[in-house]
Design an enzyme around this catalytic site. Structure first.
Site, short mmCIF file in Angstrom:
data_model
loop_
_atom_site.label_atom_id
_atom_site.label_comp_id
_atom_site.label_asym_id
_atom_site.label_seq_id
_atom_site.Cartn_x
_atom_site.Cartn_y
_atom_site.Cartn_z
N GLU A 26 0.83 -1.22 0.00
CA GLU A 26 0.00 0.00 0.00
C GLU A 26 0.86 1.26 0.00
OE1 GLU A 26 -1.55 1.82 3.47
OE2 GLU A 26 -1.20 0.04 4.72
N LYS A 161 -3.20 -2.03 15.86
CA LYS A 161 -2.62 -1.16 16.89
C LYS A 161 -3.63 -0.92 17.99
CE LYS A 161 0.67 2.02 14.93
NZ LYS A 161 0.67 1.83 13.49
N1 PSU Z 1 -2.26 1.53 10.68
C1 PSU Z 1 -0.93 1.58 10.73
N2 PSU Z 1 -0.26 2.23 9.73
C2 PSU Z 1 -0.91 2.81 8.68
C3 PSU Z 1 -2.33 2.73 8.63
C4 PSU Z 1 -2.97 2.07 9.64
O1 PSU Z 1 -0.34 1.06 11.65
O2 PSU Z 1 -0.26 3.40 7.81
C5 PSU Z 1 -3.07 3.30 7.46
C6 PSU Z 1 -3.42 2.20 6.45
O3 PSU Z 1 -3.32 2.72 5.15
C7 PSU Z 1 -4.86 1.88 6.79
C8 PSU Z 1 -5.37 3.24 7.12
O4 PSU Z 1 -5.58 1.29 5.73
O5 PSU Z 1 -4.31 3.85 7.87
C9 PSU Z 1 -6.65 3.22 7.91
O6 PSU Z 1 -7.19 4.51 7.96
P1 PSU Z 1 -8.68 4.72 8.49
O7 PSU Z 1 -8.62 4.31 9.93
O8 PSU Z 1 -8.95 6.15 8.30
O9 PSU Z 1 -9.54 3.81 7.66
#
Ligand code: PSU
Ligand code: MN
Length: 306
Positions: A26, A161
């Protein structure tokens, strides 16, 4: 693969046509998940690790409105330098980036979508989005979870996390029929540490077994992804108390400042890195390498089964 909106890099296309192993990666982790220049260095090293383990890397993003599976080195550099100036793109955002020919860094959800369009089934990242703490009030549930419910891509991560509510994230995945597999563990890892106190659905110990489970799921037309939670190596893990304190402080600051919506996750990631003085970033980088290795090995086994 004949999708007029999609550009598959020549090397990736060749591997897919020959039935060889490909691993999707990603780009939000590059632009919004880590600071420059560590983000670009990590992205390059991850691609290298995927190759060393027998697969072709396909980093996914949207550039000039084109869906990209496989980026050039200078494109990685651009996304890393642009950082949060590039849009963070999830499922809902894709058509708008395409229509207005914009650039976008793809989250787990949108990376899965583009990977599936290209015919890539295995994807390595750091952490997935999930049900945020306090979601009872905020309704903040990552679109990653819905995507896992419907798109046929396996996501290798280091668990969720604890900026998230891990228990509710697991409940949500269960409701949506998404299996959560622990790689060599019975316990859901929590990204910076190996433990969370929550169990996984299945423990699998080898890439070959993982590939067999994935093939079975998709052969049976049970649509959707699989979360493969690969615990951080103990020597790279953080002290549980240190990281818990940092996360709680970051969450309190987020509430105070009223940070919401798509800004939440990037805010929390940057805050935690800041509070731990880079220690969390070092752990984060190591776990991504470990996930890239496991993803490549799994993709190789899956290619053998096809
Ligand atoms: N968690 C991490 N590192 C990240 C992300 C999440 O430890 O970089 C990023 C990923 O791209 C994940 C996104 O898909 O954040 C999720 O964002 P949201 O909670 O807004 O859906
Ligand atoms: Mn969210």
């Amino acid at each position: 693969m004949n999708n007029p909106y999609l550009d598959i890099a020549p090397e990736v296309k060749e591997a897919l046509l020959e039935g060889k192993a490909v691993v999707a990666l990603e780009s939000t982790i590059i632009s919004h998940g880590m600071p420059y220049p560590q983000n670009v260095e990590t992205a390059r090293e991850v691609e290298k690790i995927v190759r060393q383990n027998g697969a072709v890397p396909a980093t996914i993003a949207i550039l000039g409105g084109r869906l990209k599976a496989g980026l050039l080195s200078e494109e990685l550099d651009y996304l890393g330098k642009a950082g949060q100036a590039v849009s963070k793109v999830s499922r809902r955002d894709i058509p708008f980036m395409v229509a207005s020919r914009k650039d976008g860094a793809t989250t787990v959800a949108s990376t899965m979508i583009i990977a599936a369009m290209a015919g890539i089934r295995v994807f390595a990242t750091g952490g997935i989005g999930g049900v945020h703490r306090g979601a009872q009030e905020t309704f903040d549930i990552s679109a990653d979870l819905q995507e896992l419910a419907s798109t046929n891509v396996a996501v290798i991560c280091a668990g969720a996390k604890s900026i998230l509510d891990i228990g509710l994230t697991l409940e949500y995945l269960e409701t949506n029929g998404v299996p959560v597999v622990g790689y060599g563990t019975d316990e859901m890892p929590s990204f910076y540490t190996q433990k969370s106190g929550f169990g996984v659905d299945y423990r699998i110990n080898t890439p070959e077994e993982l590939a067999k489970a994935l093939k079975s799921k998709w052969d049976l037309n049970l649509k959707g992804g699989v979360v493969i939670a690969n615990p951080i190596h103990q020597e790279d893990a953080m002290d549980d108390q240190v990281i818990t304190k940092a996360i709680n402080q970051a969450l309190a600051e987020m509430k105070e400042r009223g940070v919401k919506g798509k800004e939440s996750t990037p805010f929390l990631l940057a805050k935690v890195a800041e509070i731990t003085g880079g220690d969390s970033l070092a752990s984060n980088i190591k776990l991504v390498y470990s996930n890239a290795e496991l993803a490549a090995k799994t993709a190789v086994e899956l290619a053998h089964l096809a």
